[in-house]
Write a protein that holds these residues in place. Sequence first.
Motif, PDB file in Angstrom:
ATOM      1  N   ASP A   1      57.464  53.061  22.922  1.00 62.34           N
ATOM      2  CA  ASP A   1      56.346  52.260  22.432  1.00 62.34           C
ATOM      3  C   ASP A   1      56.881  50.929  21.902  1.00 62.34           C
ATOM      4  O   ASP A   1      57.751  50.905  21.037  1.00 62.34           O
ATOM      5  N   ARG A   2      56.360  49.822  22.413  1.00 56.07           N
ATOM      6  CA  ARG A   2      56.817  48.498  21.966  1.00 56.07           C
ATOM      7  C   ARG A   2      56.563  48.287  20.476  1.00 56.07           C
ATOM      8  O   ARG A   2      57.308  47.583  19.798  1.00 56.07           O
ATOM      9  N   LYS A   3      55.489  48.879  19.952  1.00 56.43           N
ATOM     10  CA  LYS A   3      55.162  48.701  18.547  1.00 56.43           C
ATOM     11  C   LYS A   3      56.214  49.352  17.653  1.00 56.43           C
ATOM     12  O   LYS A   3      56.424  48.934  16.524  1.00 56.43           O
ATOM     13  N   VAL A   4      56.847  50.416  18.150  1.00 51.27           N
ATOM     14  CA  VAL A   4      57.896  51.091  17.397  1.00 51.27           C
ATOM     15  C   VAL A   4      59.244  50.415  17.644  1.00 51.27           C
ATOM     16  O   VAL A   4      59.960  50.062  16.711  1.00 51.27           O
ATOM     17  N   LEU A   5      59.585  50.250  18.908  1.00 48.87           N
ATOM     18  CA  LEU A   5      60.858  49.611  19.260  1.00 48.87           C
ATOM     19  C   LEU A   5      60.657  48.102  19.344  1.00 48.87           C
ATOM     20  O   LEU A   5      60.749  47.496  20.413  1.00 48.87           O
ATOM     21  N   ASP A   6      60.378  47.482  18.202  1.00 47.28           N
ATOM     22  CA  ASP A   6      60.225  46.032  18.205  1.00 47.28           C
ATOM     23  C   ASP A   6      61.598  45.368  18.311  1.00 47.28           C
ATOM     24  O   ASP A   6      62.628  46.033  18.347  1.00 47.28           O
ATOM     25  N   GLY A   7      61.605  44.052  18.360  1.00 48.42           N
ATOM     26  CA  GLY A   7      62.844  43.328  18.644  1.00 48.42           C
ATOM     27  C   GLY A   7      63.981  43.634  17.701  1.00 48.42           C
ATOM     28  O   GLY A   7      65.090  43.941  18.127  1.00 48.42           O
ATOM     29  N   LYS A   8      63.730  43.584  16.381  1.00 43.69           N
ATOM     30  CA  LYS A   8      64.800  43.784  15.412  1.00 43.69           C
ATOM     31  C   LYS A   8      65.391  45.172  15.514  1.00 43.69           C
ATOM     32  O   LYS A   8      66.614  45.352  15.575  1.00 43.69           O
ATOM     33  N   LEU A   9      64.530  46.188  15.499  1.00 43.26           N
ATOM     34  CA  LEU A   9      65.011  47.564  15.544  1.00 43.26           C
ATOM     35  C   LEU A   9      65.735  47.842  16.851  1.00 43.26           C
ATOM     36  O   LEU A   9      66.823  48.424  16.862  1.00 43.26           O
TER      37      LEU A   9
ATOM     38  N   LEU B   1      71.820  56.191  12.689  1.00 40.89           N
ATOM     39  CA  LEU B   1      70.429  56.474  13.027  1.00 40.89           C
ATOM     40  C   LEU B   1      70.332  56.972  14.464  1.00 40.89           C
ATOM     41  O   LEU B   1      70.900  56.368  15.377  1.00 40.89           O
ATOM     42  N   ILE B   2      69.603  58.074  14.652  1.00 42.86           N
ATOM     43  CA  ILE B   2      69.281  58.568  15.988  1.00 42.86           C
ATOM     44  C   ILE B   2      67.759  58.680  16.072  1.00 42.86           C
ATOM     45  O   ILE B   2      67.140  59.409  15.295  1.00 42.86           O
ATOM     46  N   LEU B   3      67.159  57.948  16.998  1.00 45.64           N
ATOM     47  CA  LEU B   3      65.714  58.005  17.205  1.00 45.64           C
ATOM     48  C   LEU B   3      65.428  58.556  18.591  1.00 45.64           C
ATOM     49  O   LEU B   3      66.136  58.241  19.544  1.00 45.64           O
ATOM     50  N   SER B   4      64.377  59.355  18.698  1.00 45.84           N
ATOM     51  CA  SER B   4      64.003  59.839  20.013  1.00 45.84           C
ATOM     52  C   SER B   4      62.489  59.851  20.141  1.00 45.84           C
ATOM     53  O   SER B   4      61.762  59.964  19.151  1.00 45.84           O
ATOM     54  N   MET B   5      62.029  59.687  21.371  1.00 42.84           N
ATOM     55  CA  MET B   5      60.587  59.698  21.627  1.00 42.84           C
ATOM     56  C   MET B   5      60.332  60.038  23.092  1.00 42.84           C
ATOM     57  O   MET B   5      61.192  59.817  23.952  1.00 42.84           O
ATOM     58  N   GLN B   6      59.153  60.595  23.348  1.00 47.11           N
ATOM     59  CA  GLN B   6      58.804  60.931  24.732  1.00 47.11           C
ATOM     60  C   GLN B   6      58.395  59.691  25.501  1.00 47.11           C
ATOM     61  O   GLN B   6      58.897  59.426  26.585  1.00 47.11           O
ATOM     62  N   ARG B   7      57.460  58.934  24.924  1.00 49.67           N
ATOM     63  CA  ARG B   7      56.985  57.735  25.615  1.00 49.67           C
ATOM     64  C   ARG B   7      57.326  56.518  24.764  1.00 49.67           C
ATOM     65  O   ARG B   7      56.792  56.362  23.663  1.00 49.67           O
TER      66      ARG B   7
ATOM     67  N   ILE C   1      68.021  50.610   7.681  1.00 53.44           N
ATOM     68  CA  ILE C   1      69.167  51.470   8.008  1.00 53.44           C
ATOM     69  C   ILE C   1      69.827  51.006   9.304  1.00 53.44           C
ATOM     70  O   ILE C   1      71.053  50.927   9.416  1.00 53.44           O
ATOM     71  N   SER C   2      69.006  50.680  10.304  1.00 55.15           N
ATOM     72  CA  SER C   2      69.557  50.251  11.594  1.00 55.15           C
ATOM     73  C   SER C   2      70.320  48.937  11.469  1.00 55.15           C
ATOM     74  O   SER C   2      71.274  48.690  12.206  1.00 55.15           O
TER      75      SER C   2
END
Length: 225
Positions: free
Chosen positions: A137-145, A129-135, A118-119
């Motif tokens: 995380d590199r594993k979630v926000l990897d390079g492509k995303l 797309l709207i993503l939100s998080m408290q802390r 989607i992104s």
Amino acid sequence: AGETGSGKSTQLRSVLSTLIQALPPDRLELYLCDLKRSEFHVFRHVEHVRGLFVSAREMVPMLQYLQEEMRRRGDILDQQEVSHIDDLKEKLSYIVLCIDEVALLQSEKKIMELVEEISAVGRALGVFLILSMQRPDRKVLDGKLKNNLTVRMGFRCADLINSRIIGTPGSEKVKDSGRMLLKLPKYSEPKEIQAPYLTIEACKKLLEGFYSPRPKDRFKIPLNV
């Protein structure tokens, strides 16, 4: 992204409330994923909201539907030889997928692959797309995303490492709740701004005229998919 009490959840309410007031239900579809089960209940009965999802299991069929809808829209753009849905004679609705606390999905490989798709291709198809998080995380926000998320809002966070993961270095120095570093493509550097403060009670008052007159069923994939 931002730590507890930094103003992130309030900003999500502001963004969603603004979108709801800006466009009618036939031009805007909202798919809200509330993995903490604490943020989006106020939007549950709004006409624009096509579904409120609280677990990864509930999200999978919805994301598969959005994937198929993007393919359908891509075929329409190809047939009419245009590059964006805004160029079509027949107007299509905008679709917004909002996931609160997306870090809880880091072990859900299938879901994260669909989110990344989607992104990557959604913008021209009217799917945002709207993503939100408290802390962060590199594993979630990897390079492509991360590269596909062109707007960043960095609220107060723990340290420089976290602010760099968000893409807003300096947000670890933000002191007050509601202050954030906003990064937009047109800015060379993030700018510190004050987010609007919207309480749940004020949000409910804003949304009074937008609630659906009929109770909603749980999300069901349309029969033509």
